[in-house]
Enzyme design. Structure first.
Site, PDB file in Angstrom:
ATOM      1  N   ASP A   1       0.882  -1.148  -0.407  1.00 51.47           N
ATOM      2  CA  ASP A   1      -0.163  -0.314   0.333  1.00 51.47           C
ATOM      3  C   ASP A   1       0.798   1.113  -0.009  1.00 51.47           C
ATOM      4  OD1 ASP A   1      -2.396   1.499   2.236  1.00 51.47           O
ATOM      5  OD2 ASP A   1      -2.527   1.435  -0.354  1.00 51.47           O
TER       6      ASP A   1
ATOM      7  N   LYS B   1       2.815   3.490  -5.252  1.00 55.13           N
ATOM      8  CA  LYS B   1       2.007   2.658  -6.637  1.00 55.13           C
ATOM      9  C   LYS B   1       3.341   2.218  -7.733  1.00 55.13           C
ATOM     10  CE  LYS B   1      -0.939   3.476  -4.130  1.00 55.13           C
ATOM     11  NZ  LYS B   1      -0.559   2.491  -2.680  1.00 55.13           N
TER      12      LYS B   1
ATOM     13  N   ASP C   1      -3.330  -3.185  -1.941  1.00 49.63           N
ATOM     14  CA  ASP C   1      -4.551  -1.842  -2.283  1.00 49.63           C
ATOM     15  C   ASP C   1      -3.998  -1.000  -3.911  1.00 49.63           C
ATOM     16  OD1 ASP C   1      -5.085   1.186  -0.840  1.00 49.63           O
ATOM     17  OD2 ASP C   1      -6.454  -0.587  -1.543  1.00 49.63           O
ATOM     18  N   ASN C   2      -4.991  -0.682  -4.325  1.00 54.44           N
ATOM     19  CA  ASN C   2      -4.801   0.387  -4.704  1.00 54.44           C
ATOM     20  C   ASN C   2      -4.498   0.209  -6.484  1.00 54.44           C
ATOM     21  OD1 ASN C   2      -3.696   2.143  -3.070  1.00 54.44           O
ATOM     22  ND2 ASN C   2      -5.645   2.713  -3.293  1.00 54.44           N
TER      23      ASN C   2
ATOM     24  N   GLU D   1     -11.214   4.040  -1.334  1.00 58.09           N
ATOM     25  CA  GLU D   1     -11.436   5.478   0.031  1.00 58.09           C
ATOM     26  C   GLU D   1     -12.787   5.870  -0.297  1.00 58.09           C
ATOM     27  OE1 GLU D   1      -8.311   3.808  -1.106  1.00 58.09           O
ATOM     28  OE2 GLU D   1      -6.603   5.940  -0.244  1.00 58.09           O
TER      29      GLU D   1
HETATM   30  O1  LIG Z   1      -0.344   7.256  -2.923  1.00 59.02           O
HETATM   31  C1  LIG Z   1      -0.691   6.337  -1.672  1.00 59.02           C
HETATM   32  N1  LIG Z   1       0.059   5.609  -1.018  1.00 59.02           N
HETATM   33  C2  LIG Z   1       1.392   5.716  -1.032  1.00 59.02           C
HETATM   34  C3  LIG Z   1       1.531   6.821   0.374  1.00 59.02           C
HETATM   35  O2  LIG Z   1       1.364   7.040   1.491  1.00 59.02           O
HETATM   36  C4  LIG Z   1      -2.776   6.185  -1.805  1.00 59.02           C
HETATM   37  C5  LIG Z   1      -2.985   6.920  -2.699  1.00 59.02           C
HETATM   38  C6  LIG Z   1      -4.426   7.410  -2.983  1.00 59.02           C
HETATM   39  C7  LIG Z   1      -5.269   8.290  -3.724  1.00 59.02           C
HETATM   40  C8  LIG Z   1      -4.418   9.575  -3.822  1.00 59.02           C
HETATM   41  C9  LIG Z   1      -5.051  10.842  -4.486  1.00 59.02           C
HETATM   42  C10 LIG Z   1      -6.062  10.204  -6.056  1.00 59.02           C
HETATM   43  F1  LIG Z   1      -6.730  11.002  -5.915  1.00 59.02           F
HETATM   44  C11 LIG Z   1      -6.919   9.393  -5.283  1.00 59.02           C
HETATM   45  C12 LIG Z   1      -6.114   8.173  -4.680  1.00 59.02           C
HETATM   46  C13 LIG Z   1      -4.340   6.534  -2.491  1.00 59.02           C
HETATM   47  C14 LIG Z   1      -4.647   5.168  -1.445  1.00 59.02           C
HETATM   48  O3  LIG Z   1      -5.237   4.154  -1.311  1.00 59.02           O
HETATM   49  C15 LIG Z   1      -2.797   5.708  -1.409  1.00 59.02           C
HETATM   50  O4  LIG Z   1      -2.548   3.782  -0.595  1.00 59.02           O
HETATM   51 MG   LIG Z   2      -3.904   2.682  -0.445  1.00 55.90          MG
END
Ligand SMILES: O=C(NCCO)c1cc(-c2ccc(F)cc2)cc(O)c1O
Ligand SMILES: [Mg+2]
Length: 218
Positions: free
Chosen positions: A141, A144, A169-170, A199
């Site tokens: 997580d 990416k 995740d993601n 989320e």
């Molecule tokens: O960068 C991420 N994690 C690593 C830094 O801690 C991360 C970003 C997003 C996200 C952000 C900006 C948006 F517009 C959409 C998604 C979501 C997540 O679940 C994530 O883990």
């Molecule tokens: Mg995430």
């Protein structure tokens, strides 16, 4: 000197959650993110999928890459079997400082080791530093673009064993296309996709669960 979003999230936990009660820490972070400020925790919907995978694996030793504020750290650690341990890596010192306090508020500091630093630097040191052989469960997580290099690193350092479950995740938003192509095409993994939502939003996102099958080497 305004507070940061992680600091405001921590204050919401300290204000609303019962000390030592992991469930109430999770609930208060979700309430904060639904009603006050969006934050990049895995959240309640994808969190339920994380819970079901962790419960199924019942890991004695788990690894998390990307602690952020400790939300998924708490979700995982509260489900570990007695004596189970979770090592979580976080590059950002400010996130790490907040996560330590969230993990403590949940009363899970004895089963969680938070390491501050880069996954690329720390993965090769886990065996000697923590006396780790291999992980039963890995949760990705963090950045990416680090998913693919870090899964290769985990393989090279022999930190995965036949049956290790890697959950990412993601894989849709923000996305990890190169990682997804790798685990879905490699004979070393049995991969499956869990569609969900980003989320606290209606945007599509999902988790990829990949079981490591080991190498074909003799
Ligand atoms: O960068 C991420 N994690 C690593 C830094 O801690 C991360 C970003 C997003 C996200 C952000 C900006 C948006 F517009 C959409 C998604 C979501 C997540 O679940 C994530 O883990
Ligand atoms: Mg995430």
């Amino acid at each position: 000197t305004h507070s940061s979003r992680p600091q405001r999230l921590l204050r919401a936990v300290q204000k609303g959650a019962v000390r030592g009660d992991a469930r109430s820490v999770v609930a208060n972070i979700d309430r904060f993110c639904h009603h006050s400020e969006w934050a990049m925790n895995i959240g309640d919907e994808k969190g339920a999928i994380l819970d079901s995978v962790v419960s199924e694996v019942n890991p004695a030793l788990a690894l998390e890459l990307g602690t952020y504020c400790g939300y998924s750290t708490v979700r995982i650690a509260r489900l570990l079997p007695p004596g189970g341990r979770l090592i979580t890596l976080e590059f950002n010192p400010e996130y790490a400082a907040v996560a330590r306090q969230v993990i403590e508020w949940a009363g899970l500091e004895d089963s969680v080791q938070l390491v501050e630093g880069g996954s690329g630097d720390w993965i090769p040191q886990l065996k000697e530093h923590f006396g780790v052989q291999s992980f039963d469960f890995v949760f990705l997580d963090h950045w990416k673009e680090r998913y693919l290099p870090d899964i290769h690193l985990l393989e090279e350092c022999e930190l995965l064993r036949k049956g290790t479950v890697v959950l990412a995740d993601n894989v849709v938003c923000p996305g990890a296309p190169d990682y997804l192509a790798y685990v879905r095409n490699s004979p070393a993994y049995q991969s499956s996709y869990f569609q969900s939502h980003l989320e606290y939003t209606k945007a599509v996102d999902g988790l990829e669960k990949s079981v490591y099958l080991g190498t074909t080497d003799a």
